[in-house]
Write a protein that holds these residues in place. Structure first.
Motif, PDB file in Angstrom:
ATOM      1  N   ARG A  57       0.895  -1.261  -0.001  1.00  0.00           N
ATOM      2  CA  ARG A  57       0.148   0.098   0.057  1.00  0.00           C
ATOM      3  C   ARG A  57       0.986   1.122  -0.051  1.00  0.00           C
ATOM      4  O   ARG A  57       2.002   1.053   0.423  1.00  0.00           O
ATOM      5  CB  ARG A  57      -0.786  -0.059   1.241  1.00  0.00           C
ATOM      6  CG  ARG A  57      -1.678   1.201   1.350  1.00  0.00           C
ATOM      7  CD  ARG A  57      -3.083   0.718   2.527  1.00  0.00           C
ATOM      8  NE  ARG A  57      -2.271   0.801   3.794  1.00  0.00           N
ATOM      9  CZ  ARG A  57      -2.038   1.857   4.639  1.00  0.00           C
ATOM     10  NH1 ARG A  57      -2.662   2.914   4.313  1.00  0.00           N
ATOM     11  NH2 ARG A  57      -1.557   1.571   5.710  1.00  0.00           N
ATOM     12  N   TYR A  58       0.447   2.148  -0.814  1.00  0.00           N
ATOM     13  CA  TYR A  58       1.242   3.597  -0.909  1.00  0.00           C
ATOM     14  C   TYR A  58       0.347   4.854  -0.480  1.00  0.00           C
ATOM     15  O   TYR A  58      -0.844   4.701  -0.718  1.00  0.00           O
ATOM     16  CB  TYR A  58       1.887   3.473  -2.159  1.00  0.00           C
ATOM     17  CG  TYR A  58       2.661   2.512  -2.582  1.00  0.00           C
ATOM     18  CD1 TYR A  58       2.096   1.251  -3.391  1.00  0.00           C
ATOM     19  CD2 TYR A  58       4.063   2.675  -2.512  1.00  0.00           C
ATOM     20  CE1 TYR A  58       3.021   0.277  -3.348  1.00  0.00           C
ATOM     21  CE2 TYR A  58       4.849   1.465  -2.937  1.00  0.00           C
ATOM     22  CZ  TYR A  58       4.316   0.508  -3.527  1.00  0.00           C
ATOM     23  OH  TYR A  58       5.121  -0.746  -3.682  1.00  0.00           O
ATOM     24  N   ASP A  60      -0.939   8.241  -1.346  1.00  0.00           N
ATOM     25  CA  ASP A  60      -1.294   8.749  -2.732  1.00  0.00           C
ATOM     26  C   ASP A  60      -0.173   9.603  -3.315  1.00  0.00           C
ATOM     27  O   ASP A  60       0.127   9.778  -4.683  1.00  0.00           O
ATOM     28  CB  ASP A  60      -2.386   9.718  -2.710  1.00  0.00           C
ATOM     29  CG  ASP A  60      -3.648   8.916  -2.503  1.00  0.00           C
ATOM     30  OD1 ASP A  60      -4.665   9.610  -2.119  1.00  0.00           O
ATOM     31  OD2 ASP A  60      -3.707   7.531  -2.741  1.00  0.00           O
ATOM     32  N   SER A  61       0.516  10.525  -2.708  1.00  0.00           N
ATOM     33  CA  SER A  61       1.628  11.060  -3.169  1.00  0.00           C
ATOM     34  C   SER A  61       3.048  10.384  -3.692  1.00  0.00           C
ATOM     35  O   SER A  61       3.674  11.127  -4.385  1.00  0.00           O
ATOM     36  CB  SER A  61       2.309  12.248  -2.107  1.00  0.00           C
ATOM     37  OG  SER A  61       2.716  11.251  -0.738  1.00  0.00           O
ATOM     38  N   LYS A  63       2.572   7.111  -5.011  1.00  0.00           N
ATOM     39  CA  LYS A  63       2.091   5.948  -5.966  1.00  0.00           C
ATOM     40  C   LYS A  63       2.536   6.355  -7.710  1.00  0.00           C
ATOM     41  O   LYS A  63       2.599   7.355  -8.004  1.00  0.00           O
ATOM     42  CB  LYS A  63       0.304   6.155  -6.114  1.00  0.00           C
ATOM     43  CG  LYS A  63      -0.195   5.247  -4.905  1.00  0.00           C
ATOM     44  CD  LYS A  63      -1.778   5.375  -5.058  1.00  0.00           C
ATOM     45  CE  LYS A  63      -2.312   4.696  -3.930  1.00  0.00           C
ATOM     46  NZ  LYS A  63      -3.888   4.746  -4.095  1.00  0.00           N
TER      47      LYS A  63
END
Length: 114
Positions: A57-58, A60-61, A63
């Motif tokens: 999981r990442y 958003d900034s 990805k």
């Protein structure tokens, strides 16, 4: 047991760095391995994690630019960072969650500057 993070440094915008984090001894039952970062004057923020060494999981900034992975022994976690921007400048911390507790690394500085 301590976590030892490395790989930080100074890089130009658009460049890449690969961070590593490994324990100084054996940690059994690792369930979650994560990277956080903390810019000057800011709170520590989540960057990426890998659960049970498979599910990632990442934030958003990051990805599409950052990739978290582990090695074959599944005791070291990496963070491949590509296309770095000034906003990625921060101290990066690794964190392991195991059945026996939570471990934090000492942090490694990443500075993106031309």
């Amino acid at each position: 047991v301590q976590l030892q993070a490395s790989g930080g440094g100074l890089v130009e915008p658009g460049g890449s760095l690969r961070l590593s984090c490994a324990p100084s001894g054996r940690i059994s039952g690792i369930r979650n391995m994560a990277w956080f970062r903390q810019a000057a004057g800011e709170e520590r923020d989540f960057v990426a994690n890998i659960v049970n060494r498979a599910n990632t999981r990442y934030a958003d900034s990051v990805k599409g630019r950052f990739t978290i992975s582990t090695d074959k022994t599944r005791s070291t976690v990496y963070l491949q960072m590509n296309n770095l921007t000034h906003e990625d400048t921060a101290v990066y911390y690794c964190k392991f969650d195991s059945a026996w507790g939570t471990y934090w690394g000492q942090g490694t500085q990443v500075t993106v500057s031309s």
